[in-house]
Design an enzyme around this catalytic site. Structure first.
Site, PDB file in Angstrom:
ATOM      1  N   ARG A  89       0.816  -1.221   0.000  1.00 28.55           N
ATOM      2  CA  ARG A  89       0.000   0.000   0.000  1.00 28.55           C
ATOM      3  C   ARG A  89       0.844   1.264   0.000  1.00 28.55           C
ATOM      4  NH1 ARG A  89      -4.993  -2.206   2.217  1.00 28.55           N
ATOM      5  NH2 ARG A  89      -6.618  -0.638   2.348  1.00 28.55           N
ATOM      6  N   ARG A 134     -17.766  -3.998  10.269  1.00 28.99           N
ATOM      7  CA  ARG A 134     -16.511  -3.222  10.244  1.00 28.99           C
ATOM      8  C   ARG A 134     -16.801  -1.776  10.569  1.00 28.99           C
ATOM      9  NH1 ARG A 134     -12.649  -4.433   5.180  1.00 28.99           N
ATOM     10  NH2 ARG A 134     -12.005  -2.351   5.812  1.00 28.99           N
TER      11      ARG A 134
HETATM   12  P1  ADP Z   1     -10.177  -1.556   2.491  1.00 27.36           P
HETATM   13  O1  ADP Z   1      -9.141  -1.619   1.413  1.00 27.36           O
HETATM   14  O2  ADP Z   1     -11.537  -1.982   2.021  1.00 27.36           O
HETATM   15  O3  ADP Z   1     -10.194  -0.244   3.213  1.00 27.36           O
HETATM   16  P2  ADP Z   1      -8.628  -3.423   4.126  1.00 27.36           P
HETATM   17  O4  ADP Z   1      -9.256  -4.542   4.849  1.00 27.36           O
HETATM   18  O5  ADP Z   1      -7.660  -3.761   3.016  1.00 27.36           O
HETATM   19  O6  ADP Z   1      -9.861  -2.578   3.604  1.00 27.36           O
HETATM   20  O7  ADP Z   1      -7.856  -2.450   5.139  1.00 27.36           O
HETATM   21  C1  ADP Z   1      -8.479  -1.895   6.265  1.00 27.36           C
HETATM   22  C2  ADP Z   1      -7.507  -0.965   7.001  1.00 27.36           C
HETATM   23  O8  ADP Z   1      -6.357  -1.726   7.460  1.00 27.36           O
HETATM   24  C3  ADP Z   1      -6.888   0.152   6.159  1.00 27.36           C
HETATM   25  O9  ADP Z   1      -7.713   1.296   6.120  1.00 27.36           O
HETATM   26  C4  ADP Z   1      -5.568   0.407   6.904  1.00 27.36           C
HETATM   27  O10 ADP Z   1      -5.771   1.167   8.073  1.00 27.36           O
HETATM   28  C5  ADP Z   1      -5.150  -0.967   7.368  1.00 27.36           C
HETATM   29  N1  ADP Z   1      -4.251  -1.652   6.384  1.00 27.36           N
HETATM   30  C6  ADP Z   1      -4.563  -2.749   5.652  1.00 27.36           C
HETATM   31  N2  ADP Z   1      -3.524  -3.095   4.867  1.00 27.36           N
HETATM   32  C7  ADP Z   1      -2.535  -2.177   5.093  1.00 27.36           C
HETATM   33  C8  ADP Z   1      -1.220  -1.967   4.579  1.00 27.36           C
HETATM   34  N3  ADP Z   1      -0.707  -2.768   3.652  1.00 27.36           N
HETATM   35  N4  ADP Z   1      -0.506  -0.914   5.044  1.00 27.36           N
HETATM   36  C9  ADP Z   1      -0.994  -0.104   5.973  1.00 27.36           C
HETATM   37  N5  ADP Z   1      -2.227  -0.227   6.502  1.00 27.36           N
HETATM   38  C10 ADP Z   1      -3.007  -1.249   6.079  1.00 27.36           C
END
Ligand code: ADP
Length: 196
Positions: A89, A134
């Protein structure tokens, strides 16, 4: 190994399509969002720290998610390949992932990037919030903050893989089935690598 990144903003359908793709191609699904929510439900220190940021729509630190992915790769030595969902990300996460895979004599084969309009993303996330449990899906301000984080920090990850000609853009609007077919069509172009 055959490794895919399924890429796109929050609400673009990564989770839904990942479930189908891993079944079709026999890959191991690695979602950093799921891994973090599992830490939260087990009330670990890492989970409690991450929750504070996730509830504000902010990213958790690179070192935390890179550590989780490192451990998950080591825990699956026999995997035929991985489908990364919600990771990398940031550009730093992308570089770290390349290094971790290189240590295993592997690499990312392709990044499939789902494109969805912002209005549609907000609509989908608010709808998901009605049933997903969520907390980050129920508040429109938090949803918008996640989308801003995506454009500020995450969109650059696609530029990183574009340099290596690894990005395929997929329209993420339409029926779930038709988007799945588009994704499979792109993956099937790599068939010799998947079988080999
Ligand atoms: P979405 O993409 O639908 O928002 P995710 O389940 O992928 O949902 O992620 C939820 C939250 O988890 C994000 O908003 C972030 O705070 C955190 N998160 C998930 N993956 C990462 C990552 N690779 N790096 C940093 N934060 C992350």
């Amino acid at each position: 190994m055959f490794n895919i990144i399924l890429f796109g903003p929050p609400g673009s359908g990564k989770g839904t399509q990942s479930e189908r793709l891993v079944t079709r191609y026999g890959l191991k699904h690695l979602s950093t969002g799921d891994l973090l929510r599992s830490e939260i439900s087990r009330k670990t220190d890492l989970g409690m720290e991450a929750k504070k940021l996730m509830d504000k729509g902010q990213l958790v630190p690179d070192s935390v998610v890179i550590g989780m992915i490192d451990a998950a790769l080591d825990a699956n030595p026999d995997a035929k390949g991985f489908l990364f969902d919600g990771f990398p990300r940031t550009a730093a996460q992308a570089e770290a992932l390349d290094n971790l895979l290189a240590q295993k004599h592997s690499a990312i084969n392709t990044m499939l990037a789902l494109h969805v309009s912002e209005d549609e993303l907000v609509r989908r996330l608010l709808k998901r919030g009605e049933t997903s449990g969520r907390s980050d899906d129920t508040n429109e301000q938090v949803i918008r903050a996640r989308i801003v984080e995506y454009y500020n920090k995450t969109a650059a990850v696609a530029d990183y893989y574009k340099k290596f000609n690894k990005v395929e853009i997929i329209k993420g609007e339409g029926s779930i089935d038709s988007i799945f077919q588009f994704l499979c069509h792109e993956i099937d172009k790599h068939k010799p690598e998947i079988v080999g």
